[in-house]
Design a protein around this motif. Structure first.
Motif, PDB file in Angstrom:
ATOM      1  N   THR A   8       0.828  -1.211   0.000  1.00  0.00           N
ATOM      2  CA  THR A   8       0.000   0.000   0.000  1.00  0.00           C
ATOM      3  C   THR A   8       0.864   1.262   0.000  1.00  0.00           C
ATOM      4  O   THR A   8       0.495   2.262  -0.605  1.00  0.00           O
ATOM      5  CB  THR A   8      -0.948   0.018   1.224  1.00  0.00           C
ATOM      6  OG1 THR A   8      -0.227  -0.368   2.387  1.00  0.00           O
ATOM      7  CG2 THR A   8      -2.117  -0.926   1.029  1.00  0.00           C
ATOM      8  N   MET A  30       0.931   6.606  -6.949  1.00  0.00           N
ATOM      9  CA  MET A  30      -0.146   7.575  -7.166  1.00  0.00           C
ATOM     10  C   MET A  30       0.354   8.999  -6.931  1.00  0.00           C
ATOM     11  O   MET A  30      -0.038   9.932  -7.644  1.00  0.00           O
ATOM     12  CB  MET A  30      -1.329   7.269  -6.240  1.00  0.00           C
ATOM     13  CG  MET A  30      -2.000   5.938  -6.530  1.00  0.00           C
ATOM     14  SD  MET A  30      -3.425   5.617  -5.486  1.00  0.00           S
ATOM     15  CE  MET A  30      -4.733   6.267  -6.511  1.00  0.00           C
ATOM     16  N   VAL A  69      -7.753  12.750  -8.496  1.00  0.00           N
ATOM     17  CA  VAL A  69      -7.940  11.328  -8.165  1.00  0.00           C
ATOM     18  C   VAL A  69      -6.698  10.773  -7.482  1.00  0.00           C
ATOM     19  O   VAL A  69      -6.783  10.055  -6.474  1.00  0.00           O
ATOM     20  CB  VAL A  69      -8.279  10.514  -9.435  1.00  0.00           C
ATOM     21  CG1 VAL A  69      -8.261   9.017  -9.139  1.00  0.00           C
ATOM     22  CG2 VAL A  69      -9.634  10.926  -9.987  1.00  0.00           C
ATOM     23  N   MET A  70      -5.523  11.114  -8.015  1.00  0.00           N
ATOM     24  CA  MET A  70      -4.265  10.611  -7.447  1.00  0.00           C
ATOM     25  C   MET A  70      -4.018  11.174  -6.045  1.00  0.00           C
ATOM     26  O   MET A  70      -3.510  10.483  -5.171  1.00  0.00           O
ATOM     27  CB  MET A  70      -3.084  10.966  -8.366  1.00  0.00           C
ATOM     28  CG  MET A  70      -3.108  10.234  -9.684  1.00  0.00           C
ATOM     29  SD  MET A  70      -3.033   8.430  -9.488  1.00  0.00           S
ATOM     30  CE  MET A  70      -4.332   7.924 -10.586  1.00  0.00           C
ATOM     31  N   LEU A 120       1.938   1.649  -3.585  1.00  0.00           N
ATOM     32  CA  LEU A 120       0.786   2.136  -4.351  1.00  0.00           C
ATOM     33  C   LEU A 120       0.576   3.630  -4.122  1.00  0.00           C
ATOM     34  O   LEU A 120       0.335   4.398  -5.067  1.00  0.00           O
ATOM     35  CB  LEU A 120      -0.472   1.363  -3.952  1.00  0.00           C
ATOM     36  CG  LEU A 120      -1.777   1.731  -4.664  1.00  0.00           C
ATOM     37  CD1 LEU A 120      -1.669   1.474  -6.161  1.00  0.00           C
ATOM     38  CD2 LEU A 120      -2.951   0.957  -4.086  1.00  0.00           C
ATOM     39  N   ALA A 121       0.685   4.056  -2.853  1.00  0.00           N
ATOM     40  CA  ALA A 121       0.521   5.478  -2.521  1.00  0.00           C
ATOM     41  C   ALA A 121       1.595   6.320  -3.199  1.00  0.00           C
ATOM     42  O   ALA A 121       1.309   7.409  -3.727  1.00  0.00           O
ATOM     43  CB  ALA A 121       0.572   5.663  -1.007  1.00  0.00           C
ATOM     44  N   PHE A 130      -6.333  12.013  -3.868  1.00  0.00           N
ATOM     45  CA  PHE A 130      -7.214  11.268  -2.956  1.00  0.00           C
ATOM     46  C   PHE A 130      -6.634   9.885  -2.667  1.00  0.00           C
ATOM     47  O   PHE A 130      -6.542   9.463  -1.503  1.00  0.00           O
ATOM     48  CB  PHE A 130      -8.608  11.118  -3.577  1.00  0.00           C
ATOM     49  CG  PHE A 130      -9.491  10.144  -2.827  1.00  0.00           C
ATOM     50  CD1 PHE A 130     -10.132  10.521  -1.656  1.00  0.00           C
ATOM     51  CD2 PHE A 130      -9.653   8.834  -3.284  1.00  0.00           C
ATOM     52  CE1 PHE A 130     -10.913   9.611  -0.952  1.00  0.00           C
ATOM     53  CE2 PHE A 130     -10.437   7.931  -2.586  1.00  0.00           C
ATOM     54  CZ  PHE A 130     -11.067   8.321  -1.422  1.00  0.00           C
ATOM     55  N   GLY A 131      -6.236   9.179  -3.742  1.00  0.00           N
ATOM     56  CA  GLY A 131      -5.680   7.831  -3.563  1.00  0.00           C
ATOM     57  C   GLY A 131      -4.418   7.825  -2.730  1.00  0.00           C
ATOM     58  O   GLY A 131      -4.250   6.996  -1.837  1.00  0.00           O
ATOM     59  N   LYS A 132      -3.546   8.823  -2.991  1.00  0.00           N
ATOM     60  CA  LYS A 132      -2.290   8.910  -2.230  1.00  0.00           C
ATOM     61  C   LYS A 132      -2.568   9.116  -0.747  1.00  0.00           C
ATOM     62  O   LYS A 132      -2.013   8.427   0.114  1.00  0.00           O
ATOM     63  CB  LYS A 132      -1.468  10.067  -2.788  1.00  0.00           C
ATOM     64  CG  LYS A 132      -0.155  10.341  -2.065  1.00  0.00           C
ATOM     65  CD  LYS A 132      -0.259  11.400  -0.985  1.00  0.00           C
ATOM     66  CE  LYS A 132      -0.538  12.773  -1.535  1.00  0.00           C
ATOM     67  NZ  LYS A 132      -0.499  13.811  -0.477  1.00  0.00           N
ATOM     68  N   TYR A 165      -5.346   8.496   0.970  1.00  0.00           N
ATOM     69  CA  TYR A 165      -6.034   7.339   1.567  1.00  0.00           C
ATOM     70  C   TYR A 165      -5.068   6.193   1.821  1.00  0.00           C
ATOM     71  O   TYR A 165      -5.010   5.639   2.929  1.00  0.00           O
ATOM     72  CB  TYR A 165      -7.170   6.873   0.655  1.00  0.00           C
ATOM     73  CG  TYR A 165      -7.879   5.638   1.177  1.00  0.00           C
ATOM     74  CD1 TYR A 165      -8.855   5.754   2.156  1.00  0.00           C
ATOM     75  CD2 TYR A 165      -7.539   4.368   0.716  1.00  0.00           C
ATOM     76  CE1 TYR A 165      -9.491   4.631   2.659  1.00  0.00           C
ATOM     77  CE2 TYR A 165      -8.169   3.239   1.216  1.00  0.00           C
ATOM     78  CZ  TYR A 165      -9.143   3.375   2.170  1.00  0.00           C
ATOM     79  OH  TYR A 165      -9.762   2.253   2.665  1.00  0.00           O
ATOM     80  N   TRP A 166      -4.287   5.810   0.815  1.00  0.00           N
ATOM     81  CA  TRP A 166      -3.405   4.644   0.961  1.00  0.00           C
ATOM     82  C   TRP A 166      -2.248   4.924   1.904  1.00  0.00           C
ATOM     83  O   TRP A 166      -1.815   4.033   2.638  1.00  0.00           O
ATOM     84  CB  TRP A 166      -2.884   4.202  -0.409  1.00  0.00           C
ATOM     85  CG  TRP A 166      -3.945   3.590  -1.260  1.00  0.00           C
ATOM     86  CD1 TRP A 166      -4.471   4.079  -2.414  1.00  0.00           C
ATOM     87  CD2 TRP A 166      -4.663   2.365  -0.995  1.00  0.00           C
ATOM     88  NE1 TRP A 166      -5.454   3.252  -2.883  1.00  0.00           N
ATOM     89  CE2 TRP A 166      -5.595   2.191  -2.044  1.00  0.00           C
ATOM     90  CE3 TRP A 166      -4.613   1.419   0.014  1.00  0.00           C
ATOM     91  CZ2 TRP A 166      -6.461   1.111  -2.096  1.00  0.00           C
ATOM     92  CZ3 TRP A 166      -5.463   0.340  -0.044  1.00  0.00           C
ATOM     93  CH2 TRP A 166      -6.375   0.184  -1.084  1.00  0.00           C
TER      94      TRP A 166
END
Length: 693
Positions: free
Chosen positions: A19, A26, A168-169, A22-23, A171-173, A175-176
């Motif tokens: 994760t 992103m 979007v990135m 992934l972060a 937010f994803g960054k 969150y993860w």
């Protein structure tokens, strides 16, 4: 501070590496998408808005890129394909707010421009050139801009695409990165708590409970801030800065090189800041830990504080700690104020000044080192460089505080713990033998050449004055400590060859002052062990006579028990601890004179239960009231760590030695009020984990 804090934190970060990666991916995509904006703006300015000043050629071609003006058709010079016929060159030049059409080639467009009475005048360092020209109306100018509109709209579309990707990135960054941090801290807390369970009992003799609590709660919470706030900002900041510098070098390598001076300044600043901050934060975390320890101690001893009127003294001690804590917090505040993001503003202004001085002045003078679009994009990108720097600077205080806290957590985890062995062993018979055992907590031996044997089902009583070694024998039996000399065996097997948890599984203890946990009466009997059913709990309480005494409670076995069972009487607490020992069915039972704090009526009630409890088990009694051990199979009289007498009650009385004197002293003054006092309670004042539990 812990020397390998960084490595330890990295090791924990790897537990959520998927994760985290992934972060970061992103984050990198988001940064790239965000930095696309200035490049789009540069293209819009240089390739479309200002590009109409490029040469145009009259042509016979048709298409979207052809301009219709004054009955003729023109096309921008960079849009001709190979072999396409070129007729005549014309130019569009901006003079003030107007655009001028020159129906001839213009050799040099740099320099000062002016237009009057149909004549365009160019003045380049005193060299004056004049051209016949025509001022364009808004409609005529739009004819030249019309071919640029599709390109501009396409770039605007791409801008919104990259903006959407960036959102979007982001937010994803976020969150993860935060979910990864939460996973890491969850594992760290579990590991710290599990490690505390493995630490040897003597470790807690010198470390107050409040300090341990501070490590598990306050310090791990600070480490959480490190992963969530600090690392998020630093990861984002570093990747943003890398992206910005790549963008700067793509725009113009000279611009990028000029701005590299920012990096060593920031590095020096961080190193200097942490040098002072670490010193202050170490004291701050230590004082917070001491404050927690003192609060914990004060709450536990509140009755003693009030009885002896120590409120003023304890308040002064707390104020001294609190004042020192505040003093160092203020030092950190001053440090943060001096090294705040004002320095970032200075760096930003300095960078802009250098760039505008070197490139902007050249642009204005007509030297044209770089295009206006590049300069605009550069200023935009350079502005973005200082957003992550500000974010990192604002997190410097949290970074250092978190690193100090992490060091404290990992130093606790570096304390050598006892190995935990899974599984269990069959219930042993309980034949215990001490063979020439000597033991010292520190230097001086508190047990010297102790030898005795306790067979299954026998009751062995340990008597002696305070410090004679009674509790030390029990501590060795539980393997809270191991002897320096000699050997202890259970059923002929040396205890040091068996895992500590396996041995203790078949041991039970009833303390003089029993310890009850927050929960219910039923949970205090079973201690949450799934093997002990509700029926077994009820039977255990019935067998020790507790149901009669506890029957008045509104919720019966589900009656809530607060910390230490302070809402129950001493007798009720003792009965619950008896039921606990009976429910676990131990092979070896230790009684720390379990009837010492119980009234005569309750004592009579549980004496018969004691006999049931001892049946078939090897029982050790730390005896304070000698009248309660008359039926013991063996009585060991201890004095200064040695067994000076041994035998049954009658044999020792007949001997007329130390036991006889102790017994006569108690019996002879039994009727005097207040003389029913324990003769001995501890083997060593500094280390009594059983009795002090």
């Amino acid at each position: 501070m812990h020397t390998h804090t960084g490595k330890s934190l990295f090791k924990y970060a790897l537990t959520a590496k998927k994760t985290f990666i992934l972060a970061l991916v992103m984050l990198a995509i988001g940064v790239a998408a965000e930095l696309a904006g200035p490049f789009i703006a540069r293209s819009m300015i240089d390739d479309h808005m200002l590009a109409i000043e490029k040469p145009y050629y009259e042509t016979t071609s048709t298409g979207k890129e052809v301009v219709s003006f004054d009955g003729r058709t023109f096309k921008r010079s960079d849009r001709f394909s190979d072999g396409e016929a070129i007729v005549k060159e014309v130019r569009l030049l901006q003079v003030g707010k107007s655009f001028i059409f020159v129906d001839s080639p213009v050799t040099n467009v740099s320099g000062d421009r002016s237009f009057k009475d149909g004549v365009l005048t160019l003045n380049q360092k005193g060299v004056i050139t004049e051209y016949p020209a025509k001022k364009l109306s808004a409609t005529e100018l739009f004819a030249f801009y019309k071919p640029e509109v599709p390109g501009i709209l396409k770039l605007v579309g791409w801008y919104f695409v990259f903006l959407a990707i960036s959102i979007v990135m982001e937010f994803g960054k976020t969150y993860w990165l935060q979910s990864s941090a939460n996973k890491v801290i969850q594992k760290l807390r579990m590991d710290v708590y599990a490690h505390i369970q493995r630490l040897p009992v003597h470790f807690f003799d010198n470390l107050p409970a409040g300090k341990v609590v501070s490590r598990v709660t306050n310090d791990t919470e600070a480490v959480k801030d490190l992963f969530i706030a600090v690392l998020a900002n630093f990861f984002s900041g570093i990747i943003n800065m890398l992206g910005v510098f790549v963008a700067l070098f793509i725009l113009d390598y000279r611009l990028g090189l000029i701005c590299l001076f920012i990096v060593p300044i920031i590095w020096f600043w961080v190193v200097l800041y942490r040098k002072f901050a670490t010193k202050y934060n170490t004291v701050i975390r230590s004082r917070l830990s001491e404050i927690n320890a003192m609060i914990n101690e004060s709450i536990q001893g509140m009755s003693i504080i009030r009885i002896f009127r120590r409120e003023k003294q304890t308040t002064e001690e707390f104020e001294n700690l609190n004042d020192d804590y505040m003093k160092h917090q203020n030092k950190m505040l001053n440090l943060n104020a001096f090294t705040s993001h004002n320095l970032v503003n200075v760096l930003r202004s300095l960078s802009f000044a250098v760039v505008l001085w070197y490139f902007g002045s050249a642009q204005l003078s007509g030297a044209g080192i770089i295009s206006l679009g590049v300069l605009y994009a550069f200023v935009d990108v350079l502005g973005r460089l200082f957003q992550p720097i500000t974010g990192m600077v604002n997190q410097l205080a949290a970074l250092d505080s978190s690193m100090v806290s992490a060091g404290r957590v990992f130093s606790l985890m570096d304390e050598p713990g006892e190995e935990v062995t899974d599984g269990s062993m069959p219930r042993y018979k309980g034949n215990v033998e001490f063979n020439d055992v000597s033991f010292a907590y520190k230097r001086d031996y508190v047990l010297k050449n102790i030898s005795f044997e306790a067979k299954q089902g026998q009751t062995v009583a340990l008597v002696g004055h305070t410090g004679s070694g009674k509790s030390s024998i029990i501590n060795l039996l539980f393997r809270f400590y191991d002897p320096q000399k000699g050997c202890i065996t259970i059923d002929g097997q040396p205890v040091q060859d068996l895992p500590k948890q396996w041995i203790r599984q078949h041991m039970g203890i009833v303390l003089q002052d029993p310890y009850l946990f927050t929960g219910t009466i039923a949970s205090n009997v079973s201690l949450g062990d799934k093997r002990i059913s509700r029926e077994m709990i009820e039977k255990s309480l019935e067998d020790v006579g507790a149901m009669k005494i506890l029957s008045h409670l509104p919720k019966g076995l589900d009656e809530p028990v607060v910390e230490k069972g302070s809402t129950l009487s001493a007798g009720e607490r003792q009965l619950i601890s008896f039921a606990r020992a009976l429910a676990f069915d131990p092979a070896i039972l230790i009684l720390d004179e379990a009837t010492a704090n119980i009234d005569t009526e309750t004592e009579a009630l549980i004496q018969s239960a004691l006999e049931v409890l001892k049946k078939g088990r090897t029982t050790f009694i730390i005896a304070h009231r000698l009248s309660t051990i008359r039926s013991a199979d063996q009585i060991l009289v201890l004095h200064k760590g040695e067994i000076v007498e041994r035998g049954t009650h009658d044999e020792l009385l007949a001997l007329g030695g130390r036991y006889y004197q102790m017994y006569r002293l108690q019996v002879g003054t039994a009727e005097a009020p207040g003389n029913n006092v324990p003769v001995g309670a501890a083997a060593n004042g500094s280390a009594t984990p059983i009795l002090g539990a």
